[in-house]
Design a protein around this motif. Structure first.
Motif, PDB file in Angstrom:
ATOM      1  N   THR A 169      18.380  -0.360   1.976  1.00 46.54           N
ATOM      2  CA  THR A 169      17.789  -0.879   3.204  1.00 46.54           C
ATOM      3  C   THR A 169      16.367  -0.360   3.370  1.00 46.54           C
ATOM      4  O   THR A 169      15.965   0.625   2.742  1.00 46.54           O
ATOM      5  N   ASN A 170      15.630  -1.021   4.249  1.00 45.41           N
ATOM      6  CA  ASN A 170      14.263  -0.595   4.539  1.00 45.41           C
ATOM      7  C   ASN A 170      14.207   0.854   5.010  1.00 45.41           C
ATOM      8  O   ASN A 170      13.449   1.668   4.489  1.00 45.41           O
ATOM      9  N   TYR A 171      15.004   1.164   6.005  1.00 45.68           N
ATOM     10  CA  TYR A 171      14.910   2.449   6.688  1.00 45.68           C
ATOM     11  C   TYR A 171      15.375   3.600   5.798  1.00 45.68           C
ATOM     12  O   TYR A 171      14.705   4.636   5.684  1.00 45.68           O
ATOM     13  N   ASP A 172      16.533   3.431   5.146  1.00 49.31           N
ATOM     14  CA  ASP A 172      17.159   4.543   4.431  1.00 49.31           C
ATOM     15  C   ASP A 172      16.685   4.711   2.999  1.00 49.31           C
ATOM     16  O   ASP A 172      16.791   5.817   2.444  1.00 49.31           O
ATOM     17  N   ASP A 173      16.158   3.660   2.381  1.00 50.55           N
ATOM     18  CA  ASP A 173      15.806   3.737   0.966  1.00 50.55           C
ATOM     19  C   ASP A 173      14.323   3.513   0.700  1.00 50.55           C
ATOM     20  O   ASP A 173      13.748   4.180  -0.161  1.00 50.55           O
ATOM     21  N   LEU A 174      13.716   2.569   1.409  1.00 47.54           N
ATOM     22  CA  LEU A 174      12.290   2.284   1.229  1.00 47.54           C
ATOM     23  C   LEU A 174      11.436   3.047   2.228  1.00 47.54           C
ATOM     24  O   LEU A 174      10.209   2.997   2.153  1.00 47.54           O
ATOM     25  N   TYR A 175      12.087   3.713   3.179  1.00 42.00           N
ATOM     26  CA  TYR A 175      11.418   4.547   4.192  1.00 42.00           C
ATOM     27  C   TYR A 175      10.428   3.728   5.033  1.00 42.00           C
ATOM     28  O   TYR A 175       9.365   4.218   5.429  1.00 42.00           O
ATOM     29  N   ALA A 176      10.808   2.497   5.299  1.00 36.18           N
ATOM     30  CA  ALA A 176       9.974   1.581   6.083  1.00 36.18           C
ATOM     31  C   ALA A 176      10.675   1.286   7.407  1.00 36.18           C
ATOM     32  O   ALA A 176      11.627   0.509   7.453  1.00 36.18           O
ATOM     33  N   ASN A 206       1.303   8.181  -4.479  1.00 32.17           N
ATOM     34  CA  ASN A 206       2.129   9.126  -3.746  1.00 32.17           C
ATOM     35  C   ASN A 206       1.846   8.941  -2.251  1.00 32.17           C
ATOM     36  O   ASN A 206       0.766   9.295  -1.775  1.00 32.17           O
ATOM     37  N   PRO A 207       2.803   8.387  -1.488  1.00 34.99           N
ATOM     38  CA  PRO A 207       2.542   8.096  -0.074  1.00 34.99           C
ATOM     39  C   PRO A 207       2.259   9.328   0.775  1.00 34.99           C
ATOM     40  O   PRO A 207       1.724   9.210   1.879  1.00 34.99           O
ATOM     41  N   GLY A 208       2.616  10.516   0.263  1.00 35.12           N
ATOM     42  CA  GLY A 208       2.416  11.741   1.031  1.00 35.12           C
ATOM     43  C   GLY A 208       0.999  12.267   1.024  1.00 35.12           C
ATOM     44  O   GLY A 208       0.696  13.224   1.746  1.00 35.12           O
ATOM     45  N   LEU A 209       0.129  11.665   0.237  1.00 36.18           N
ATOM     46  CA  LEU A 209      -1.251  12.163   0.132  1.00 36.18           C
ATOM     47  C   LEU A 209      -2.204  11.347   1.010  1.00 36.18           C
ATOM     48  O   LEU A 209      -2.214  10.112   0.927  1.00 36.18           O
ATOM     49  N   PRO A 210      -3.020  11.993   1.807  1.00 42.07           N
ATOM     50  CA  PRO A 210      -3.985  11.251   2.620  1.00 42.07           C
ATOM     51  C   PRO A 210      -4.980  10.473   1.766  1.00 42.07           C
ATOM     52  O   PRO A 210      -5.477   9.430   2.178  1.00 42.07           O
ATOM     53  N   VAL A 260       4.758   6.386   5.613  1.00 36.32           N
ATOM     54  CA  VAL A 260       4.579   4.933   5.638  1.00 36.32           C
ATOM     55  C   VAL A 260       4.080   4.483   7.008  1.00 36.32           C
ATOM     56  O   VAL A 260       3.219   3.600   7.104  1.00 36.32           O
ATOM     57  N   ASP A 261       4.585   5.117   8.077  1.00 36.51           N
ATOM     58  CA  ASP A 261       4.057   4.822   9.416  1.00 36.51           C
ATOM     59  C   ASP A 261       2.545   5.036   9.460  1.00 36.51           C
ATOM     60  O   ASP A 261       1.800   4.229  10.029  1.00 36.51           O
ATOM     61  N   LEU A 262       2.108   6.139   8.857  1.00 38.30           N
ATOM     62  CA  LEU A 262       0.679   6.480   8.896  1.00 38.30           C
ATOM     63  C   LEU A 262      -0.175   5.422   8.218  1.00 38.30           C
ATOM     64  O   LEU A 262      -1.241   5.053   8.728  1.00 38.30           O
ATOM     65  N   LYS A 275       9.874   0.052  14.277  1.00 34.16           N
ATOM     66  CA  LYS A 275       8.870   0.872  14.957  1.00 34.16           C
ATOM     67  C   LYS A 275       7.519   0.179  14.926  1.00 34.16           C
ATOM     68  O   LYS A 275       6.790   0.160  15.926  1.00 34.16           O
ATOM     69  N   TRP A 276       7.176  -0.432  13.803  1.00 33.18           N
ATOM     70  CA  TRP A 276       5.882  -1.114  13.688  1.00 33.18           C
ATOM     71  C   TRP A 276       5.825  -2.323  14.618  1.00 33.18           C
ATOM     72  O   TRP A 276       4.786  -2.600  15.216  1.00 33.18           O
TER      73      TRP A 276
END
Length: 497
Positions: free
Chosen positions: A275-282, A162-166, A230-232, A286-287
């Motif tokens: 797409t990366n941005y809209d579906d994979l949230y990548a 789960n990407p939302g968990l630290p 994902v940025d984090l 920005k990176w």
């Protein structure tokens, strides 16, 4: 003193005159371990067979004049190396958690074999995939999904961190930290699977994590929150690698399309379904901009002229949005097939056209090819066409100035000896020599080490042997050697005496 200056000038050489054959160019091949795509060819092979198969793939990479391999060592929160954090991969022996017998370390073995051949090795990890097939995969008792089930989300037939968990970000960062501490790899490479590709009618169940760790995002901003997750992790991985070993590259191989122009004027003139941005949230751009990644390799597995996703349009778009980040293109050898519905792939010349196009576009510094087993299959005489048209000579990987550089000192005590019909070249390593380049020149001509046409061999060994003939005769030619550092910086040359 004058003699020394003259030799130095000769070694420094001139600008490359062979524009079509760059001396510096990424030429990488992915070695996929997930589901035994490339290596090992099936689970349960003996250790000797595993080693033989890897050696065959690395020899093929050299035969195709590649300079880098991208070896998948963590396909599903598992390991192709001994790890205290994650179990041995099921695709090695057949059962997750089972070590090879007799014991060996596949990653260390591959690193050593790459070094012998003068190949760079990037290690490829999947960031979030935890179980490849929840119905059929072997899952050991010490797998993270068993130890911390609260970290994971089932989606379709797979299980994901789960990407939302630290906690999940910290775990993945710990895995990367362990690798860069223990292994002499040249890069850490992540693929395109961040949030999973969408399944129609199914939502990824991360609402509880969103409510637990909103970080200031409002209820209507969940997609922005996902991108921030994902940025984090990308920022955390960058900082982790830089702190432990600032010489190691960190690269991403995202899906080929960042965003369609129909959704964002900054996007590409494409009509990709996801797409990366809209579906994979990548948010890969920005990176790039923030300097969190050192190179990007978009997977542009389509042909030049494809209506909804044209290789030429996408490659040019990434070039214009590199923001100083090294850019390589991911190209699909697996597409080459006389039975393909796209006529472009009825010939291996499509790959040749793509490489030629790459060399005409600013900021594109080479290619990565999917995948290694197709080097063995040599679809539609790919090898012969590559050697004739694009990869006639060997090339060095580009120097990546986003990582801290290691200068190379010249090798020492270079000696040439002719015994009967054999030429023996021997030398000693200089400081920071990871591998070496041997050049050959006609006597009376300057030592132009900037031209790939003059490269005889790229090797990790300290000697080279060859047969005397009209192309190698020491009465007609002379030889020099340079040292290459871990970050691919080249020393001045030393002449064989």
């Amino acid at each position: 003193m004058k003699k020394y200056i003259l030799l130095l000038l000769l070694c420094l050489g001139f600008k490359a005159q062979a524009k079509d054959y760059p001396k510096r160019e990424m030429r990488a091949v992915w070695i996929a371990s997930v589901a035994n795509i490339d290596w090992p060819s099936k689970s349960g092979l003996s250790v000797e067979m595993q080693k033989d198969e890897m050696i065959e793939l690395l020899d093929l990479a050299k035969a195709y004049k590649m300079n880098t391999v991208v070896f998948q060592i963590r396909p599903a929160s598992d390991a192709f190396y001994p790890s205290a954090l994650e179990p041995w991969s099921q695709w090695l022996i057949g059962e997750q958690g089972q070590a090879p017998e007799p014991f060996y370390d596949p990653l260390q073995f591959t690193i050593e074999e790459c070094k012998m051949r003068g190949l760079d090795i990037q290690v490829w990890l999947n960031p979030y995939r935890a179980v490849f097939d929840t119905a059929r995969s072997s899952i050991s008792e010490n797998h993270p999904t068993r130890l911390h089930p609260e970290w994971f989300v089932s989606y379709g037939k797979k299980s994901y961190f789960n990407p939302g968990l630290p906690e999940t970000r910290n775990h993945v960062a710990s895995v990367v930290a362990d690798i860069v501490r223990r292994y002499a790899v040249d890069g850490i490479h992540f693929d395109d699977y961040f949030y999973p590709y969408r399944i129609a009618g199914k939502d990824f169940q991360d609402q509880e994590a969103f409510e637990m760790y909103p970080r200031g995002f409002e209820p209507g901003d969940k997609e922005d929150w996902r991108r921030d997750n994902v940025d984090l992790i990308i920022k955390q991985l960058h900082d982790t690698i830089e702190k432990i070993n600032p010489h190691i590259e960190f690269g991403i191989s995202p899906f080929g399309v960042w965003r369609n122009q129909s959704k964002d004027p900054r996007g590409s003139a494409t009509s990709a379904g996801q797409t990366n941005y809209d579906d994979l949230y990548a948010d890969v751009l920005k990176w790039d901009k923030e300097g969190w990644i050192d190179y990007v390799t978009p997977q542009i597995y389509w042909h030049i002229g494809k209506e909804v996703a044209d290789y030429a349009i996408i490659a040019d778009w990434w070039s214009k949005n590199a923001f100083g980040c090294r850019l390589y293109t991911g190209q699909g050898l697996y597409r080459i097939d006389k039975k393909s519905k796209d006529k472009a792939w009825h010939s291996s010349k499509e790959i040749i056209r793509q490489i030629k196009l790459n060399r005409s576009i600013p900021n594109i510094d080479g290619s990565m090819f999917f995948s290694a087993k197709y080097l063995k299959r040599n679809p539609l005489n790919l090898k012969e066409k590559m050697a004739k048209h694009m990869y006639r000579y060997e090339a060095l990987p580009p120097v990546n100035m986003r990582v801290e550089q290691i200068p190379a000192q010249a090798p020492k005590n270079a000696r040439i000896e002719v015994v009967g019909n054999t030429i023996n070249l021997n030398w000693e390593s200089g400081e920071n020599n990871d591998y070496f380049v041997i050049y050959k020149f006609k006597k009376g001509k300057p030592a132009n080490t900037e031209s790939s046409e003059n490269i005889v061999r790229i090797t990790g060994a300290n000697s080279v042997n060859g047969t005397v003939n009209k192309f190698t005769d020491p009465d007609r030619y002379y030889y020099v050697v340079t040292g290459i550092s871990k970050t691919n910086m080249e020393s001045t040359c030393i002449f064989f005496k």
